[in-house]
Design an enzyme around this catalytic site. Sequence first.
Site, PDB file in Angstrom:
ATOM      1  N   ILE A 475       0.865  -1.182   0.000  1.00  0.00           N
ATOM      2  CA  ILE A 475       0.000   0.000   0.000  1.00  0.00           C
ATOM      3  C   ILE A 475       0.899   1.229   0.000  1.00  0.00           C
ATOM      4  CG2 ILE A 475      -1.823   1.281   1.190  1.00  0.00           C
ATOM      5  CD1 ILE A 475      -2.829  -1.265   2.389  1.00  0.00           C
ATOM      6  N   GLU A 476       0.704   2.083  -0.978  1.00  0.00           N
ATOM      7  CA  GLU A 476       1.495   3.305  -1.103  1.00  0.00           C
ATOM      8  C   GLU A 476       0.586   4.502  -0.871  1.00  0.00           C
ATOM      9  OE1 GLU A 476       4.710   3.787  -1.873  1.00  0.00           O
ATOM     10  OE2 GLU A 476       5.419   1.870  -2.674  1.00  0.00           O
TER      11      GLU A 476
END
EC number: 3.5.1.28
Length: 695
Positions: A475-476
Amino acid sequence: MRYLLFLLASLILISCGSSRKNPPSRIIDRPIVFDEEREQLSLDYMKERYGLEQEQPVIEPKMVVLHWTAIPTLERSFEAFKNPTLPGARTEIAGAGNLNVSTQFLVDRDGTIYRLMPETTMGRHVIGLNHAAIGVENVGGTPETPLTEAQVEANIWLVRYLKSKYDIQYVIGHHEYTNFEDHELWLEKDESYRTQKSDPGEEFMAKVRAATADLQFKPLPEPVRNETFPLIRDIVEDYEKYKENTLEERRIKHEDILPLIAKWKDHELFEVNKVGTSIEGRSLNLISVGSGDTDVLLWSQMHGDESTATMAVFDILNFLADDSFQQEKQELLQNVRLHFLPMLNPDGAEEFQRRNALGIDVNRDALRLQSPEAQSLKRIRDSLDADFGFNLHDQSRYYNAEGTEKPATISFLAPAYDYEKSVNDVRGNAMKLIVQMNELLQEYASGNVGRYNDDFEPRAFGDNIQKWGTSTILIESGGFPDDREKQEIRKLNFLAILAAIFSISEEDYKRAAIADYSKIPENDSKLYDLKLTGLQYELLGDQYILDLGINHSEIPSKGEQKFYFRSNIADQGDLSTNYGYQAIDVSGFSLKPGKIYPQTLPNLKAAEKLDFSDLLSEGIAYVKVKDLPKGQNYTNYPIIIVGERFRAPEKIEVGMNPTFFLQKTGESGYAVINGFVISLDGSAPKIENGLIIRN
Ligand SMILES: [Zn+2]
């Protein structure tokens, strides 16, 4: 007379009787190819998809499913069903068997009814239900060929005809088939094999239903809803209650999270273990909770300046320890065991920098394992043999969801585990979870989700952990308008991660379709903080049209602010394929260089007395100061403070600090100071910060 009546009655009886044995004249037989191959493929389909082992591919009709072909003509529609095997183009359903699609009936646009195959032979036309469904296709359904009234009438006639012959309980539109997912008639075994359908539409179904109301078909079952989402929506409503208030900006350090770790160590719900030490001696701590068989490992801030998810992790711990949603959490923690490793790179966090104290990217150390941070992560992964892993990072705020002006606020990746980017169950489950998280996030940040590049990186942790058998999700956290400190984005992390955790617990994610993963727009890098479009620029006596892309870069500072902005021109030219957090059309405005204030001030304090509004309206952008304060590089003045020998730049170019004026006859115009736009309409000028430039 009596004789005549008897004769008449006999005739009626004979005609009724014969209509039951022979097809009514309205139906024209036009068989598709049903050879040995198609029969075998049909039997295979029933066995593979439904677990039905039969001698013949026959069905027990319980429902009629109405469709449109989305093909404008009868002949081409017929061709689509004729052959035994799927044409090569239908890749989205080929994975579920090579049997070609077909229905028992095809209705032409003038209402002519063709029977393509025996009514009780299985056709492939509706996922999950073919073993009990007679299908009726209608020619048309494209925007140019909406279904006709003659087709409505023919479908009504067919429904009545079929009801008179079989125990038909439901008449449904193809677009309604997923309502049956939990129904006893539903036999499809693969929870992710779904396609989205819109045929034949609400209007068509309403007409058929109204005209067959007397047949008293059963109502459509309630659609099966995702079980996780309603819960998460409820939880998020109280987000402020769970938010860890001691963490309120991005630049958090190890010392900021230590009190929280100590607090949870004393809490009966959690088990806290020191699992390693950074190069500079800071502790790495694993916070575990739950007693389930499914291990979920979440680590954040492997890059020291990527702290958004660290904040969200502590919000999640608050939620878990809170006395709300007790029953749901009890169930959750019986199914899963969660392990949080916040701030894997505390030495980097100390400097708010990506790399660790050794100066390496820990996310390229998964194989060589030189850093103690990487060693710790590997050791924990291996000892838990975690089923799921969450690799929590931040990405550039200049990434957008491809083809849109929306920032990629959250980007996902199910990292590849080989160069071929294969999809096994491990990676497939990560993709399914991402599909679900994306679906939920769209409710809170519509269009702000991107998909990270999935090129295989053999040295990275995500790729290797996927390879080692843990379903891994990257997850960015990117940018979001008016959210420099990423507090909105932190909330999106909170809800996405919680949704995933509950989904894992309920195995809800198995419903998601892997095919939807690739529908998430890819990350693109087309955003600027400020985009100015169409300005007039004079160079050596000639006029040119330029767009400018300007970024407000953060410079760390040891002063009262932890950072200040030094803007730069990121690109200039035709930027019509780019976007801006702030975008201003300045067509017709001419760029004028800023002038220098005629007097030199003795010191910075003297600048306080200046009327900046006046200066800017006179086109003055720079003020010379004799005695510049040491070590200070910015001010809160909406102007650039410069040294005595400063000379204003004569042209604009990529990389330089954007400070200039935009003028247009009859308009008040704009000042651009350190990349921030000030409208010169008489209101008090205000920007994030001005600069001090020494020469
Ligand atoms: Zn990162």
